[in-house]
Write an enzyme that holds these catalytic residues in place. Structure first.
Site, PDB file in Angstrom:
ATOM      1  N   HIS A  28      -0.029   5.664   1.495  1.00  0.00           N
ATOM      2  CA  HIS A  28       1.114   6.165   2.264  1.00  0.00           C
ATOM      3  C   HIS A  28       0.645   7.349   3.120  1.00  0.00           C
ATOM      4  O   HIS A  28       0.079   8.304   2.604  1.00  0.00           O
ATOM      5  CB  HIS A  28       2.200   6.612   1.279  1.00  0.00           C
TER       6      HIS A  28
ATOM      7  N   SER B 102       7.483   7.206   7.110  1.00  0.00           N
ATOM      8  CA  SER B 102       8.185   7.399   5.843  1.00  0.00           C
ATOM      9  C   SER B 102       9.669   7.650   6.123  1.00  0.00           C
ATOM     10  O   SER B 102      10.304   6.840   6.786  1.00  0.00           O
ATOM     11  CB  SER B 102       7.521   8.546   5.063  1.00  0.00           C
TER      12      SER B 102
ATOM     13  N   GLU C  41       0.802   1.318  -0.181  1.00  0.00           N
ATOM     14  CA  GLU C  41       1.796   2.380   0.025  1.00  0.00           C
ATOM     15  C   GLU C  41       2.035   3.224  -1.233  1.00  0.00           C
ATOM     16  O   GLU C  41       2.437   4.378  -1.141  1.00  0.00           O
ATOM     17  CB  GLU C  41       3.133   1.781   0.494  1.00  0.00           C
TER      18      GLU C  41
END
Length: 566
Positions: free
Chosen positions: A467, A221, A354
């Site tokens: 994610h 991230s 995601e």
């Protein structure tokens, strides 16, 4: 009798080799540190763990909004056996993220402090010998506004793969990224902290059995974006030798502020009760604020949340990397086009969904009903402007492209989330990988498609590859937490092996692993999951669509030039 002798001999050897009778003490450039030995089931050699080693001077008082300074030396043996505080941040958001992402059995509640420039080390090396193991330096995620190194336990990865794992912290939010866009507060303080940690590794990691000539930076991230920024930065030259970006790159628009950063600086100053007459006035005032006052300002700024009411063009859910002329001499796009970056082997990847659950949940997307119509989708896409920067006039075409093929409101919602995932993660990642490949450097891509058993019960069962989902495999969660299936254990072993092979050789391939093709003109990549297999052309149609769409906006608005009537 001989059996008893064998047991005694084994115990004696274990004391000498397995769990040394005294805890590890290592001499660093600044002074001695005391760690602890931790054993992982199935491994005779314990891992030496050092927590909270300072790599820079506490960035307090006049050092707030300045580059990190070297740590002060100490003359005693510093106890490095407890977790350092995490950098100042919204404590609730930080704790939630930590609980969702940790690979530990129990999440560790962490204190907050502006004094947070510490790192943790997990080394499987026999410290009595001169080992030179590959080093893997982890940069945590959290949108550059939340997160902590200690959420991620490097024990399993270090033990299974015989690598030294280092997890680092860096200033976040206002403390880490406040920028006036000029010499008064250039910004990127958090990235400069990351560089300071990498310099510390160069100077000290040999004493922990690590090889300073084989350092891999990896992050997820905002940590993946940070890795990508360091790949582009001339300041990071020779500080690392390979790089892995998981679900985040320097083209992830939400994390890189281009253009005038002054309005955001002024918003922060106003929220803190400071005058905004000049940059110098703002910086001076913000330096006088206590940590608590800046925490209150942070909460007022509502980072990490979607503003459903105001003008999206004036909303700032994240503070980000800036083009400061030093760390980044030019925009990421320009540096890539000019091939001015650190040409190290690079692995870039993202997950299948995601935007599946965690990001919309944390940001407060109004999707609890699980369905969406076209009109609401267009309105939500406009509200998402600070994440994806899709101009208002392009929204109908973008929405139609993704949602137009179905009348089912549940499918429309899923496709809307796919759209956001593509623009924020997939498309930028592929573009970065292509640039790296075109510079003639070994490049590897993956798409992770698996639902960890450690997922929150609140996450819909249909979300596979959300994610952060790969973190459990990368950090060996099945070996630290209970309840993983055989399939998940095998997946984690394979992923750790791929990542560590890449750290060792700049190539993830190895004996007994599915073949992972290099990302070349054929664009081969690896799908990682219950069935791991090579495939081709990851998101190439989506990249083509968005490249064309964003180009329309650029063509429609040529640079403004003064028009003089004759």
């Amino acid at each position: 009798m001989w059996l008893r002798a064998l047991v005694l001999a084994t115990l004696a050897a274990f004391t000498a080799w397995g769990h040394p009778s005294s805890p590890p003490v290592v001499d660093t450039v600044h002074g001695k540190v005391l760690g602890k030995f931790v054993s992982l089931e199935g491994f005779t050699q314990p891992v030496a763990v050092f927590l909270g080693i300072p790599f820079a001077k506490p960035p307090l008082g006049p050092l707030r909004f300045t580059p990190p300074q070297p740590a002060e030396p100490w003359s005693f043996v510093k106890n490095a056996t407890s977790y350092p505080p995490m950098c100042s941040q919204d404590a609730v958001a930080g704790q939630v993220l930590s609980e969702l992402f940790t690979n530990r059995k129990e999440n560790t509640p962490l204190k907050l402090s502006e004094d947070c420039l510490y790192l943790n080390i997990y080394t499987p090396a026999d410290l009595t010998k001169k080992n030179r193991l590959p080093v893997m330096v982890w940069i945590h995620g959290g949108g550059l506004v939340v997160g902590a190194a200690s959420t991620y336990d490097g024990l399993a990865l270090a033990a299974h793969e015989n690598v030294v794992v280092v997890t680092i912290q860096y200033r976040l939010g206002i403390w880490g990224f406040f920028s006036t866009g000029d010499e008064h507060s250039r910004g990127n303080w958090g990235h400069l902290d990351q560089l300071a940690a990498l310099r510390w590794v160069q100077d000290n990691i040999a004493s922990f059995g690590g090889n300073p000539g084989s350092v891999t930076i990896f992050g997820e991230s905002a940590g993946g974006e940070s890795v990508s920024v360091l790949v582009l930065s001339p300041l990071a030259k020779n500080l690392f030798h390979r790089a892995i970006s998981e679900s985040g790159v320097a083209l992830t628009a939400v994390l890189v502020k281009k253009g005038d950063v002054k309005p955001l600086a002024e918003q922060i100053a106003i929220a803190a009760g400071c005058q905004t007459t000049t940059s110098a006035v703002m910086v001076h005032c913000l330096r006088q604020k206590t940590e608590e006052e800046l925490l209150e300002t942070t909460l007022k700024m509502k980072f990490f949340s979607l503003d459903l009411h105001g003008d999206p063009r004036e909303s700032h859910p994240f503070l980000g990397t800036v083009i400061d002329g030093l760390l980044l001499p030019k925009t990421p796009e320009e540096l890539q086009a000019e091939r001015k970056f650190n040409t190290v082997p690079y692995m870039v990847g993202f997950n299948k969904q995601e935007f599946g659950w965690i990001i919309p949940m944390l940001m407060g997307y109004p999707l609890s009903e699980g369905k969406l119509d076209q009109k609401t989708a267009m309105s939500l896409l406009w509200k998402s402007y600070p994440l994806v920067y899709i101009a208002k006039e392009l929204i109908p075409e973008a929405t139609e492209k993704y949602l137009g093929g179905t009348d089912d409101p549940v499918k429309k919602k899923d496709r809307f989330l796919d759209l956001l995932a593509d623009v924020m993660f997939s498309v930028p990642s592929v573009i970065v990988a292509r640039h790296h490949r075109d510079a003639g450097v070994p490049t590897y891509m993956y798409e992770f498609q698996y639902r960890p058993s450690f997922s929150s019960d609140m996450k819909p069962k249909t979300v596979i590859g959300d994610h952060g989902d790969e973190l459990f495999s990368v950090f060996g969660a099945p070996f630290l937490k209970e309840g993983a299936s055989e399939e998940e254990i095998r997946l984690s072993k394979m992923v750790m092996k791929f990542w560590a092979n890449f750290a060792r050789n700049g190539n993830p391939n190895g004996e007994g692993l599915p073949r992972w093709p290099e990302y070349n003109q054929e664009e081969g990549y690896l799908q990682i999951g219950a069935n791991t297999q090579a495939a081709q052309k990851l998101k190439d149609k989506e990249v083509a669509f968005w490249t064309t769409l964003f180009a329309k906006k650029a063509v429609e608005k040529p640079p403004q030039t003064e028009h003089i009537e004759l």
